[in-house]
Design a protein around this motif. Sequence first.
Motif, PDB file in Angstrom:
ATOM      1  N   GLU A  93       0.834  -1.203   0.000  1.00 21.96           N
ATOM      2  CA  GLU A  93       0.000   0.000   0.000  1.00 21.96           C
ATOM      3  C   GLU A  93       0.864   1.247   0.000  1.00 21.96           C
ATOM      4  OE1 GLU A  93      -3.355   2.265   2.684  1.00 21.96           O
ATOM      5  OE2 GLU A  93      -3.049   0.125   2.992  1.00 21.96           O
ATOM      6  N   ALA A  94       1.901   1.274   0.841  1.00 22.61           N
ATOM      7  CA  ALA A  94       2.796   2.432   0.887  1.00 22.61           C
ATOM      8  C   ALA A  94       3.538   2.592  -0.442  1.00 22.61           C
ATOM      9  CB  ALA A  94       3.792   2.299   2.032  1.00 22.61           C
ATOM     10  N   GLU A  95       3.990   1.477  -1.003  1.00 23.22           N
ATOM     11  CA  GLU A  95       4.697   1.511  -2.285  1.00 23.22           C
ATOM     12  C   GLU A  95       3.773   2.041  -3.385  1.00 23.22           C
ATOM     13  OE1 GLU A  95       7.046  -1.533  -5.318  1.00 23.22           O
ATOM     14  OE2 GLU A  95       6.391  -2.263  -3.371  1.00 23.22           O
ATOM     15  N   SER A  96       2.526   1.607  -3.353  1.00 26.47           N
ATOM     16  CA  SER A  96       1.550   2.049  -4.338  1.00 26.47           C
ATOM     17  C   SER A  96       1.276   3.549  -4.201  1.00 26.47           C
ATOM     18  CB  SER A  96       0.251   1.260  -4.179  1.00 26.47           C
ATOM     19  OG  SER A  96      -0.691   1.696  -5.125  1.00 26.47           O
ATOM     20  N   GLN A  97       1.141   4.024  -2.968  1.00 23.01           N
ATOM     21  CA  GLN A  97       0.898   5.449  -2.732  1.00 23.01           C
ATOM     22  C   GLN A  97       2.088   6.293  -3.199  1.00 23.01           C
ATOM     23  OE1 GLN A  97      -0.015   5.541   1.455  1.00 23.01           O
ATOM     24  NE2 GLN A  97      -2.168   5.083   1.118  1.00 23.01           N
ATOM     25  N   GLU A  98       3.295   5.815  -2.941  1.00 24.63           N
ATOM     26  CA  GLU A  98       4.494   6.546  -3.364  1.00 24.63           C
ATOM     27  C   GLU A  98       4.594   6.587  -4.882  1.00 24.63           C
ATOM     28  OE1 GLU A  98       7.917   4.882  -1.417  1.00 24.63           O
ATOM     29  OE2 GLU A  98       7.074   5.265   0.571  1.00 24.63           O
ATOM     30  N   TRP A  99       4.274   5.483  -5.548  1.00 25.51           N
ATOM     31  CA  TRP A  99       4.313   5.428  -7.011  1.00 25.51           C
ATOM     32  C   TRP A  99       3.286   6.403  -7.598  1.00 25.51           C
ATOM     33  CZ3 TRP A  99       6.585   5.146 -11.302  1.00 25.51           C
ATOM     34  CH2 TRP A  99       5.962   4.797 -12.490  1.00 25.51           C
ATOM     35  N   GLU A 100       2.078   6.396  -7.052  1.00 31.59           N
ATOM     36  CA  GLU A 100       1.036   7.301  -7.551  1.00 31.59           C
ATOM     37  C   GLU A 100       1.422   8.763  -7.316  1.00 31.59           C
ATOM     38  OE1 GLU A 100      -1.525   6.520  -9.511  1.00 31.59           O
ATOM     39  OE2 GLU A 100      -0.775   4.460  -9.417  1.00 31.59           O
ATOM     40  N   ALA A 101       2.019   9.054  -6.157  1.00 31.85           N
ATOM     41  CA  ALA A 101       2.455  10.425  -5.873  1.00 31.85           C
ATOM     42  C   ALA A 101       3.575  10.852  -6.821  1.00 31.85           C
ATOM     43  CB  ALA A 101       2.913  10.546  -4.414  1.00 31.85           C
ATOM     44  N   LEU A 102       4.508   9.944  -7.100  1.00 37.67           N
ATOM     45  CA  LEU A 102       5.592  10.249  -8.029  1.00 37.67           C
ATOM     46  C   LEU A 102       5.035  10.524  -9.419  1.00 37.67           C
ATOM     47  CD1 LEU A 102       8.591  10.480  -8.833  1.00 37.67           C
ATOM     48  CD2 LEU A 102       8.603   7.971  -9.107  1.00 37.67           C
ATOM     49  N   LYS A 103       4.131   9.663  -9.901  1.00 42.95           N
ATOM     50  CA  LYS A 103       3.542   9.878 -11.231  1.00 42.95           C
ATOM     51  C   LYS A 103       2.800  11.211 -11.292  1.00 42.95           C
ATOM     52  CE  LYS A 103       1.017   6.227 -11.825  1.00 42.95           C
ATOM     53  NZ  LYS A 103       0.143   5.189 -12.408  1.00 42.95           N
ATOM     54  N   THR A 104       2.054  11.528 -10.246  1.00 39.46           N
ATOM     55  CA  THR A 104       1.282  12.771 -10.220  1.00 39.46           C
ATOM     56  C   THR A 104       2.192  13.984 -10.281  1.00 39.46           C
ATOM     57  OG1 THR A 104      -0.532  11.732  -9.010  1.00 39.46           O
ATOM     58  CG2 THR A 104      -0.362  14.140  -8.865  1.00 39.46           C
ATOM     59  N   SER A 105       3.236  14.014  -9.454  1.00 42.41           N
ATOM     60  CA  SER A 105       4.150  15.168  -9.457  1.00 42.41           C
ATOM     61  C   SER A 105       4.942  15.227 -10.759  1.00 42.41           C
ATOM     62  CB  SER A 105       5.076  15.148  -8.240  1.00 42.41           C
ATOM     63  OG  SER A 105       5.905  14.002  -8.247  1.00 42.41           O
ATOM     64  N   PHE A 106       5.309  14.071 -11.284  1.00 41.86           N
ATOM     65  CA  PHE A 106       6.043  14.006 -12.540  1.00 41.86           C
ATOM     66  C   PHE A 106       5.233  14.618 -13.681  1.00 41.86           C
ATOM     67  CE2 PHE A 106       6.815  11.684 -16.497  1.00 41.86           C
ATOM     68  CZ  PHE A 106       8.164  11.924 -16.691  1.00 41.86           C
ATOM     69  N   LEU A 107       3.985  14.176 -13.831  1.00 46.50           N
ATOM     70  CA  LEU A 107       3.138  14.670 -14.921  1.00 46.50           C
ATOM     71  C   LEU A 107       2.781  16.147 -14.726  1.00 46.50           C
ATOM     72  CD1 LEU A 107       0.866  11.523 -15.379  1.00 46.50           C
ATOM     73  CD2 LEU A 107       2.710  12.298 -16.910  1.00 46.50           C
ATOM     74  N   ARG A 108       2.572  16.566 -13.479  1.00 52.05           N
ATOM     75  CA  ARG A 108       2.280  17.976 -13.192  1.00 52.05           C
ATOM     76  C   ARG A 108       3.461  18.858 -13.588  1.00 52.05           C
ATOM     77  NH1 ARG A 108       2.645  18.273  -7.550  1.00 52.05           N
ATOM     78  NH2 ARG A 108       4.820  18.635  -8.033  1.00 52.05           N
ATOM     79  N   ASP A 109       4.661  18.462 -13.166  1.00 51.34           N
ATOM     80  CA  ASP A 109       5.840  19.281 -13.451  1.00 51.34           C
ATOM     81  C   ASP A 109       6.213  19.248 -14.928  1.00 51.34           C
ATOM     82  OD1 ASP A 109       5.829  19.950 -10.794  1.00 51.34           O
ATOM     83  OD2 ASP A 109       7.582  18.739 -10.269  1.00 51.34           O
ATOM     84  N   MET A 110       5.960  18.132 -15.591  1.00 49.83           N
ATOM     85  CA  MET A 110       6.168  18.058 -17.028  1.00 49.83           C
ATOM     86  C   MET A 110       5.267  19.084 -17.718  1.00 49.83           C
ATOM     87  SD  MET A 110       5.564  14.803 -19.547  1.00 49.83           S
ATOM     88  CE  MET A 110       3.893  14.649 -18.956  1.00 49.83           C
ATOM     89  N   GLY A 111       4.019  19.165 -17.282  1.00 46.95           N
ATOM     90  CA  GLY A 111       3.088  20.154 -17.833  1.00 46.95           C
ATOM     91  C   GLY A 111       3.555  21.572 -17.578  1.00 46.95           C
ATOM     92  N   ALA A 112       4.122  21.818 -16.396  1.00 44.44           N
ATOM     93  CA  ALA A 112       4.624  23.164 -16.089  1.00 44.44           C
ATOM     94  C   ALA A 112       5.778  23.544 -17.011  1.00 44.44           C
ATOM     95  CB  ALA A 112       5.066  23.236 -14.622  1.00 44.44           C
ATOM     96  N   LEU A 113       6.665  22.603 -17.294  1.00 41.77           N
ATOM     97  CA  LEU A 113       7.766  22.885 -18.222  1.00 41.77           C
ATOM     98  C   LEU A 113       7.239  23.129 -19.629  1.00 41.77           C
ATOM     99  CD1 LEU A 113      10.433  20.353 -16.951  1.00 41.77           C
ATOM    100  CD2 LEU A 113      10.580  22.848 -16.850  1.00 41.77           C
ATOM    101  N   ALA A 114       6.222  22.378 -20.027  1.00 44.35           N
ATOM    102  CA  ALA A 114       5.628  22.583 -21.352  1.00 44.35           C
ATOM    103  C   ALA A 114       5.011  23.975 -21.460  1.00 44.35           C
ATOM    104  CB  ALA A 114       4.594  21.505 -21.637  1.00 44.35           C
ATOM    105  N   VAL A 115       4.436  24.470 -20.378  1.00 40.68           N
ATOM    106  CA  VAL A 115       3.865  25.820 -20.370  1.00 40.68           C
ATOM    107  C   VAL A 115       4.988  26.858 -20.521  1.00 40.68           C
ATOM    108  CG1 VAL A 115       2.693  27.545 -18.928  1.00 40.68           C
ATOM    109  CG2 VAL A 115       1.779  25.223 -19.101  1.00 40.68           C
ATOM    110  N   TYR A 116       6.084  26.682 -19.799  1.00 33.17           N
ATOM    111  CA  TYR A 116       7.226  27.586 -19.976  1.00 33.17           C
ATOM    112  C   TYR A 116       7.692  27.582 -21.430  1.00 33.17           C
ATOM    113  CZ  TYR A 116       8.284  28.758 -15.083  1.00 33.17           C
ATOM    114  OH  TYR A 116       8.250  29.246 -13.803  1.00 33.17           O
TER     115      TYR A 116
END
Length: 160
Positions: A93-116
């Motif tokens: 469960e902890a591993e799954s939560q960490e993976w989901e959090a990593l994917k979420t921050s990764f995709l969010r920050d990728m979008g922020a760079l695309a906006v720049y």
Amino acid sequence: MNALGVTTLDAVSSLFYGGNANVSWEQALDGLSAQQSSMVPAGLPHSVTDIVAHVQFWQRYLLGVFRGEDPGWVESADESWPGSEASEAESQEAESQEWEALKTSFLRDMGALAVYAQDESFMARHDPQGRFRIVPLTSFAGHGLYHLGQVVTIRQLIGA
């Protein structure tokens, strides 16, 4: 804008998502469980989780620089790769939560760079090394594509 109706900034921005000739990062990560993402295929040094964390390290770094923060110079590429701090006893469960959090921050920050990358006035400014900002953004987009290919290969090797 060129005769095709595409600007250089559009082209650079699209590379953060995977570009037109590749699957997108979102597609490459879709449906991959935490357990699958942490598998390291025989003969390879990294898992999908390692690669995503590595690219995310650099996304956060670049965003920090662009926001006027001083993330400090990285002396060695080794600093951008995750260690093996996860314990064998870590719950699924902890591993799954960490993976989901990593994917979420990764995709969010990728979008922020695309906006720049879409901001012409931002891209025309100089970075701390005196380069137009389009230079590190384009370089980083290429770096991301390199690692996107690794993720696709790992998925194929683990049968996911």
